[in-house]
Design a protein around this motif. Structure first.
Motif, PDB file in Angstrom:
ATOM      1  N   MET A 154       3.811 -17.204   4.840  1.00 34.00           N
ATOM      2  CA  MET A 154       4.412 -18.536   4.770  1.00 34.00           C
ATOM      3  C   MET A 154       4.664 -18.958   3.334  1.00 34.00           C
ATOM      4  N   GLY A 155       5.866 -19.448   3.077  1.00 36.44           N
ATOM      5  CA  GLY A 155       6.165 -20.085   1.803  1.00 36.44           C
ATOM      6  C   GLY A 155       6.779 -19.171   0.765  1.00 36.44           C
ATOM      7  N   VAL A 156       7.371 -19.824  -0.258  1.00 38.70           N
ATOM      8  CA  VAL A 156       8.098 -19.117  -1.316  1.00 38.70           C
ATOM      9  C   VAL A 156       7.247 -18.074  -2.042  1.00 38.70           C
ATOM     10  N   PRO A 157       6.018 -18.383  -2.488  1.00 36.62           N
ATOM     11  CA  PRO A 157       5.264 -17.341  -3.228  1.00 36.62           C
ATOM     12  C   PRO A 157       5.032 -16.085  -2.399  1.00 36.62           C
ATOM     13  N   SER A 158       4.689 -16.262  -1.118  1.00 35.33           N
ATOM     14  CA  SER A 158       4.381 -15.108  -0.270  1.00 35.33           C
ATOM     15  C   SER A 158       5.614 -14.237  -0.035  1.00 35.33           C
ATOM     16  N   ILE A 159       6.762 -14.862   0.287  1.00 33.28           N
ATOM     17  CA  ILE A 159       7.968 -14.045   0.523  1.00 33.28           C
ATOM     18  C   ILE A 159       8.487 -13.457  -0.782  1.00 33.28           C
ATOM     19  N   SER A 160       8.283 -14.158  -1.899  1.00 37.18           N
ATOM     20  CA  SER A 160       8.752 -13.665  -3.200  1.00 37.18           C
ATOM     21  C   SER A 160       8.069 -12.352  -3.582  1.00 37.18           C
ATOM     22  N   ILE A 161       6.760 -12.287  -3.411  1.00 34.07           N
ATOM     23  CA  ILE A 161       6.001 -11.061  -3.716  1.00 34.07           C
ATOM     24  C   ILE A 161       6.508  -9.914  -2.838  1.00 34.07           C
ATOM     25  N   MET A 162       6.667 -10.214  -1.544  1.00 34.27           N
ATOM     26  CA  MET A 162       7.159  -9.189  -0.612  1.00 34.27           C
ATOM     27  C   MET A 162       8.549  -8.698  -1.022  1.00 34.27           C
ATOM     28  N   LEU A 163       9.442  -9.636  -1.410  1.00 33.05           N
ATOM     29  CA  LEU A 163      10.817  -9.246  -1.750  1.00 33.05           C
ATOM     30  C   LEU A 163      10.889  -8.387  -3.005  1.00 33.05           C
ATOM     31  N   HIS A 164      10.070  -8.684  -4.025  1.00 35.70           N
ATOM     32  CA  HIS A 164      10.043  -7.824  -5.226  1.00 35.70           C
ATOM     33  C   HIS A 164       9.751  -6.379  -4.814  1.00 35.70           C
ATOM     34  N   GLU A 165       8.745  -6.199  -3.976  1.00 35.62           N
ATOM     35  CA  GLU A 165       8.337  -4.843  -3.607  1.00 35.62           C
ATOM     36  C   GLU A 165       9.307  -4.219  -2.614  1.00 35.62           C
ATOM     37  N   LEU A 166       9.889  -5.030  -1.724  1.00 37.41           N
ATOM     38  CA  LEU A 166      10.894  -4.515  -0.784  1.00 37.41           C
ATOM     39  C   LEU A 166      12.148  -4.052  -1.523  1.00 37.41           C
ATOM     40  N   ILE A 167      12.637  -4.848  -2.459  1.00 35.98           N
ATOM     41  CA  ILE A 167      13.867  -4.484  -3.188  1.00 35.98           C
ATOM     42  C   ILE A 167      13.626  -3.228  -4.031  1.00 35.98           C
ATOM     43  N   LYS A 168      12.434  -3.125  -4.640  1.00 36.82           N
ATOM     44  CA  LYS A 168      12.099  -1.899  -5.375  1.00 36.82           C
ATOM     45  C   LYS A 168      12.022  -0.707  -4.427  1.00 36.82           C
ATOM     46  N   LEU A 169      11.447  -0.917  -3.242  1.00 39.56           N
ATOM     47  CA  LEU A 169      11.358   0.155  -2.242  1.00 39.56           C
ATOM     48  C   LEU A 169      12.760   0.652  -1.872  1.00 39.56           C
ATOM     49  N   LEU A 170      13.687  -0.272  -1.598  1.00 39.57           N
ATOM     50  CA  LEU A 170      15.058   0.114  -1.231  1.00 39.57           C
ATOM     51  C   LEU A 170      15.734   0.856  -2.385  1.00 39.57           C
ATOM     52  N   HIS A 171      15.447   0.424  -3.610  1.00 39.37           N
ATOM     53  CA  HIS A 171      15.992   1.087  -4.807  1.00 39.37           C
ATOM     54  C   HIS A 171      15.434   2.507  -4.947  1.00 39.37           C
ATOM     55  N   HIS A 172      14.117   2.630  -4.875  1.00 39.03           N
ATOM     56  CA  HIS A 172      13.492   3.958  -5.014  1.00 39.03           C
ATOM     57  C   HIS A 172      13.928   4.902  -3.890  1.00 39.03           C
ATOM     58  N   ALA A 173      14.225   4.338  -2.707  1.00 42.14           N
ATOM     59  CA  ALA A 173      14.615   5.162  -1.551  1.00 42.14           C
ATOM     60  C   ALA A 173      16.115   5.470  -1.552  1.00 42.14           C
ATOM     61  N   HIS A 174      16.844   4.979  -2.575  1.00 43.48           N
ATOM     62  CA  HIS A 174      18.298   5.196  -2.705  1.00 43.48           C
ATOM     63  C   HIS A 174      19.069   4.676  -1.490  1.00 43.48           C
ATOM     64  N   CYS A 175      18.608   3.541  -0.950  1.00 43.50           N
ATOM     65  CA  CYS A 175      19.326   2.944   0.181  1.00 43.50           C
ATOM     66  C   CYS A 175      20.632   2.319  -0.310  1.00 43.50           C
ATOM     67  N   HIS A 176      21.617   2.254   0.585  1.00 38.11           N
ATOM     68  CA  HIS A 176      22.881   1.600   0.227  1.00 38.11           C
ATOM     69  C   HIS A 176      23.446   0.910   1.464  1.00 38.11           C
ATOM     70  N   ASP A 177      24.316  -0.071   1.209  1.00 36.53           N
ATOM     71  CA  ASP A 177      24.972  -0.838   2.283  1.00 36.53           C
ATOM     72  C   ASP A 177      23.940  -1.466   3.226  1.00 36.53           C
ATOM     73  N   ASN A 205       0.829  -1.202   0.000  1.00 36.55           N
ATOM     74  CA  ASN A 205       0.000   0.000   0.000  1.00 36.55           C
ATOM     75  C   ASN A 205       0.872   1.264   0.000  1.00 36.55           C
ATOM     76  N   LEU A 206       1.963   1.233  -0.789  1.00 35.81           N
ATOM     77  CA  LEU A 206       2.867   2.378  -0.943  1.00 35.81           C
ATOM     78  C   LEU A 206       3.046   2.647  -2.436  1.00 35.81           C
ATOM     79  N   SER A 207       3.453   3.867  -2.781  1.00 38.74           N
ATOM     80  CA  SER A 207       3.686   4.197  -4.184  1.00 38.74           C
ATOM     81  C   SER A 207       4.718   5.321  -4.289  1.00 38.74           C
ATOM     82  N   THR A 208       5.419   5.350  -5.417  1.00 38.78           N
ATOM     83  CA  THR A 208       6.426   6.397  -5.617  1.00 38.78           C
ATOM     84  C   THR A 208       5.775   7.772  -5.788  1.00 38.78           C
TER      85      THR A 208
END
Length: 316
Positions: free
Chosen positions: A115-138, A43-46
């Motif tokens: 629980m399980g690969v599909p659920s964490i996979s969806i979360m990770l796609h959006e988390l990694i994009k979030l870290l990218h959009h937020a210019h996080c490093h290290d 429930n977040l957006s750029t």
């Protein structure tokens, strides 16, 4: 185009201008052509949120299956880092959805993944994009979880060396456009050995480094004899667990391979830390008293908290 370079030099002109920033790499050239990126399950957006302002200082991301447990971890790390404010009043950033919960505590992000690969996979796609959009490093990512032990006493914390599949291979297979693609699941050795060192500094803290087998099911897929279906014998189950043990597997859970694979592709240092709730050579049911299980589940949190405090210089 998307930033594909693994590193960018920080040329601030200060004493640290030799310091190399480890950027988050999204491996998708289409992302930067999008006017808006909606992180639907958060429930977040750029467009509607200033992600660099909200998340730009994140250095540690801790993920785990249960939303209650990740809220408890956020409150625990808030106390451990002695941050101002009441830990009871921390807000769920994803309160507009009940898919995942997310809490920010200083430089730490605590997120549930289901629980399980599909659920964490969806979360990770959006988390990694979030870290990218937020210019996080290290950034360092941790999966804190529970697992079935393979030849270990209940309550042992397993720091994952390699996340392996059902045939004990360090790979994650994903079907993309009808074809199987394979990605490596190697985790960061440096972070794992640092975690093991941290465990030796804690009192009465049983921890080992071992391989973690990731399955797509809790019952038959993990060789349990107590599900609604069972298509094998007790002897076949024991033989499979023996083969797993000989391949270096010390615990079994349901998310580690995709977590390791996605973090690796995107240049994120990652670790998996799961406590064992039982020894699978001795049974299938999780029968320990509730308070014992609760104490076991706090062990990965205590270890990662110690790691974070050392990294931040709170512990000399």
């Amino acid at each position: 185009t998307a930033v594909m370079a693994p590193i960018l030099l920080n040329c601030m002109g200060n004493d640290q201008n030799e310091y190399i920033k480890q950027q988050v790499q999204v491996k998708n050239p289409y992302l930067d052509t999008m006017e808006e990126d909606i992180l639907y399950h958060f429930n977040l957006s750029t467009k509607t949120h200033n992600l660099p302002e909200m998340f730009g200082d994140i250095k540690f991301v801790c993920v785990g299956g249960s939303s209650n447990r990740m809220k408890a971890f956020a409150q625990f790390i808030h106390q451990e880092l002695k941050l101002p404010g009441n830990p009871e009043e921390i807000k769920d950033i994803c309160e507009g959805t009940d898919r995942y919960c997310m809490y920010k505590v200083g430089p730490v992000l605590s997120i549930s993944h289901g629980m399980g690969v599909p659920s964490i996979s969806i979360m990770l796609h959006e988390l990694i994009k979030l870290l990218h959009h937020a210019h996080c490093h290290d950034v360092v990512l941790f999966r804190l979880g529970t697992s079935g032990g393979v030849g270990l006493a209940p309550g042992t914390v397993v720091i994952t060396d390699k996340a392996v599949d059902y045939s004990f291979c360090p790979r994650f297979e994903q079907v993309v456009l009808g074809k199987v693609i394979t990605r490596s699941t190697e985790l960061d050795e440096g972070v794992a050995s640092e975690l093991l060192q941290c465990s030796s500094e804690l009192q009465n803290f049983p921890a080992v480094i071992g391989n973690t087998m990731c399955t797509h099911d809790f019952y038959e897929g993990q060789g349990r004899l107590d599900g609604a279906l069972c298509s094998f014998s007790h002897g076949e189950k024991m033989e499979y667990l023996r083969r797993a043990y000989e391949a270096g597997v010390r615990n079994i859970e349901m998310e580690s391979t995709v977590f390791a694979a996605m973090c690796r592709v995107c240049g994120l240092k990652a670790a998996v830390i799961c406590v064992t709730l039982l020894n699978r050579f001795e049974g299938d049911q999780i029968a320990s008293p509730h308070d014992v299980l609760l104490e076991y589940q706090q062990r990965p949190q205590i270890l990662v908290s110690h790691f974070i405090k050392k990294r931040l210089g709170n512990i000399v």
